[in-house]
Design a protein around this motif. Structure first.
Motif, PDB file in Angstrom:
ATOM      1  N   ARG A 101      15.175 -25.161   6.004  1.00 53.09           N
ATOM      2  CA  ARG A 101      14.264 -24.123   6.491  1.00 53.09           C
ATOM      3  C   ARG A 101      13.860 -23.200   5.334  1.00 53.09           C
ATOM      4  O   ARG A 101      14.401 -22.115   5.191  1.00 53.09           O
ATOM      5  N   PRO A 102      12.911 -23.620   4.535  1.00 48.55           N
ATOM      6  CA  PRO A 102      12.479 -22.778   3.408  1.00 48.55           C
ATOM      7  C   PRO A 102      11.698 -21.566   3.902  1.00 48.55           C
ATOM      8  O   PRO A 102      11.206 -21.538   5.025  1.00 48.55           O
ATOM      9  N   ALA A 103      11.599 -20.569   3.045  1.00 44.10           N
ATOM     10  CA  ALA A 103      10.810 -19.384   3.374  1.00 44.10           C
ATOM     11  C   ALA A 103       9.361 -19.774   3.576  1.00 44.10           C
ATOM     12  O   ALA A 103       8.841 -20.632   2.877  1.00 44.10           O
ATOM     13  N   PRO A 104       8.709 -19.183   4.568  1.00 40.31           N
ATOM     14  CA  PRO A 104       7.287 -19.476   4.754  1.00 40.31           C
ATOM     15  C   PRO A 104       6.494 -19.070   3.508  1.00 40.31           C
ATOM     16  O   PRO A 104       6.831 -18.066   2.881  1.00 40.31           O
ATOM     17  N   PRO A 105       5.514 -19.850   3.132  1.00 35.99           N
ATOM     18  CA  PRO A 105       4.753 -19.517   1.931  1.00 35.99           C
ATOM     19  C   PRO A 105       3.989 -18.197   2.082  1.00 35.99           C
ATOM     20  O   PRO A 105       3.600 -17.820   3.181  1.00 35.99           O
ATOM     21  N   ALA A 106       3.827 -17.523   0.967  1.00 39.55           N
ATOM     22  CA  ALA A 106       3.033 -16.295   0.961  1.00 39.55           C
ATOM     23  C   ALA A 106       1.570 -16.666   1.161  1.00 39.55           C
ATOM     24  O   ALA A 106       1.137 -17.736   0.752  1.00 39.55           O
ATOM     25  N   ARG A 107       0.821 -15.797   1.786  1.00 36.96           N
ATOM     26  CA  ARG A 107      -0.607 -16.095   1.993  1.00 36.96           C
ATOM     27  C   ARG A 107      -1.412 -15.432   0.938  1.00 36.96           C
ATOM     28  O   ARG A 107      -1.203 -14.429   0.444  1.00 36.96           O
ATOM     29  N   GLY A 123       1.821  -3.054  11.588  1.00 31.25           N
ATOM     30  CA  GLY A 123       1.254  -4.336  11.987  1.00 31.25           C
ATOM     31  C   GLY A 123       1.078  -5.356  10.875  1.00 31.25           C
ATOM     32  O   GLY A 123       0.457  -6.392  11.077  1.00 31.25           O
ATOM     33  N   VAL A 124       1.636  -5.077   9.703  1.00 19.77           N
ATOM     34  CA  VAL A 124       1.570  -6.058   8.615  1.00 19.77           C
ATOM     35  C   VAL A 124       2.428  -7.253   9.005  1.00 19.77           C
ATOM     36  O   VAL A 124       3.525  -7.093   9.555  1.00 19.77           O
ATOM     37  N   GLU A 125       1.923  -8.433   8.750  1.00 22.42           N
ATOM     38  CA  GLU A 125       2.624  -9.659   9.111  1.00 22.42           C
ATOM     39  C   GLU A 125       3.999  -9.710   8.432  1.00 22.42           C
ATOM     40  O   GLU A 125       4.113  -9.440   7.232  1.00 22.42           O
ATOM     41  N   GLU A 172       0.824  -1.219   0.000  1.00 21.59           N
ATOM     42  CA  GLU A 172       0.000   0.000   0.000  1.00 21.59           C
ATOM     43  C   GLU A 172       0.855   1.265   0.000  1.00 21.59           C
ATOM     44  O   GLU A 172       0.546   2.248   0.682  1.00 21.59           O
ATOM     45  N   GLY A 173       1.945   1.235  -0.766  1.00 18.84           N
ATOM     46  CA  GLY A 173       2.794   2.409  -0.903  1.00 18.84           C
ATOM     47  C   GLY A 173       3.665   2.710   0.303  1.00 18.84           C
ATOM     48  O   GLY A 173       4.150   3.815   0.453  1.00 18.84           O
ATOM     49  N   ARG A 174       3.861   1.717   1.143  1.00 22.93           N
ATOM     50  CA  ARG A 174       4.700   1.903   2.332  1.00 22.93           C
ATOM     51  C   ARG A 174       6.046   1.229   2.124  1.00 22.93           C
ATOM     52  O   ARG A 174       6.199   0.356   1.283  1.00 22.93           O
ATOM     53  N   THR A 175       7.005   1.607   2.934  1.00 27.02           N
ATOM     54  CA  THR A 175       8.272   0.896   2.974  1.00 27.02           C
ATOM     55  C   THR A 175       8.071  -0.357   3.822  1.00 27.02           C
ATOM     56  O   THR A 175       7.107  -0.441   4.601  1.00 27.02           O
ATOM     57  N   PRO A 176       8.958  -1.337   3.708  1.00 33.42           N
ATOM     58  CA  PRO A 176       8.835  -2.506   4.579  1.00 33.42           C
ATOM     59  C   PRO A 176       8.831  -2.123   6.065  1.00 33.42           C
ATOM     60  O   PRO A 176       8.056  -2.683   6.847  1.00 33.42           O
ATOM     61  N   ALA A 177       9.662  -1.162   6.445  1.00 29.39           N
ATOM     62  CA  ALA A 177       9.703  -0.740   7.849  1.00 29.39           C
ATOM     63  C   ALA A 177       8.363  -0.141   8.286  1.00 29.39           C
ATOM     64  O   ALA A 177       7.864  -0.450   9.373  1.00 29.39           O
TER      65      ALA A 177
END
Length: 55
Positions: free
Chosen positions: A49-55, A21-23, A10-15
């Motif tokens: 330990r693979p990356a958790p799947p995207a939801r 509160g985004v997972e 939504e136009g935000r940075t990861p931080a």
């Protein structure tokens, strides 16, 4: 993390997304998608330990 603005977040940075509160899994996959990181490399070299799947 603080400069890469992602449409998928939504136009935000990861931080900013994490602070809102985004997972973390969602942020991680959005960042990897934006940087064209292949699925096989999203969790480093640990094959158990693979990356958790995207939801």
């Amino acid at each position: 993390m603080r400069e890469q603005v992602l449409t998928r977040l939504e136009g935000r940075t990861p931080a900013e997304a994490l602070e809102a509160g985004v997972e973390p899994r969602v942020v991680w996959h959005a960042l990897c998608d934006a940087l064209d990181v292949p699925d096989s490399q999203r969790w480093g070299h640990d094959t158990r330990r693979p990356a958790p799947p995207a939801r």
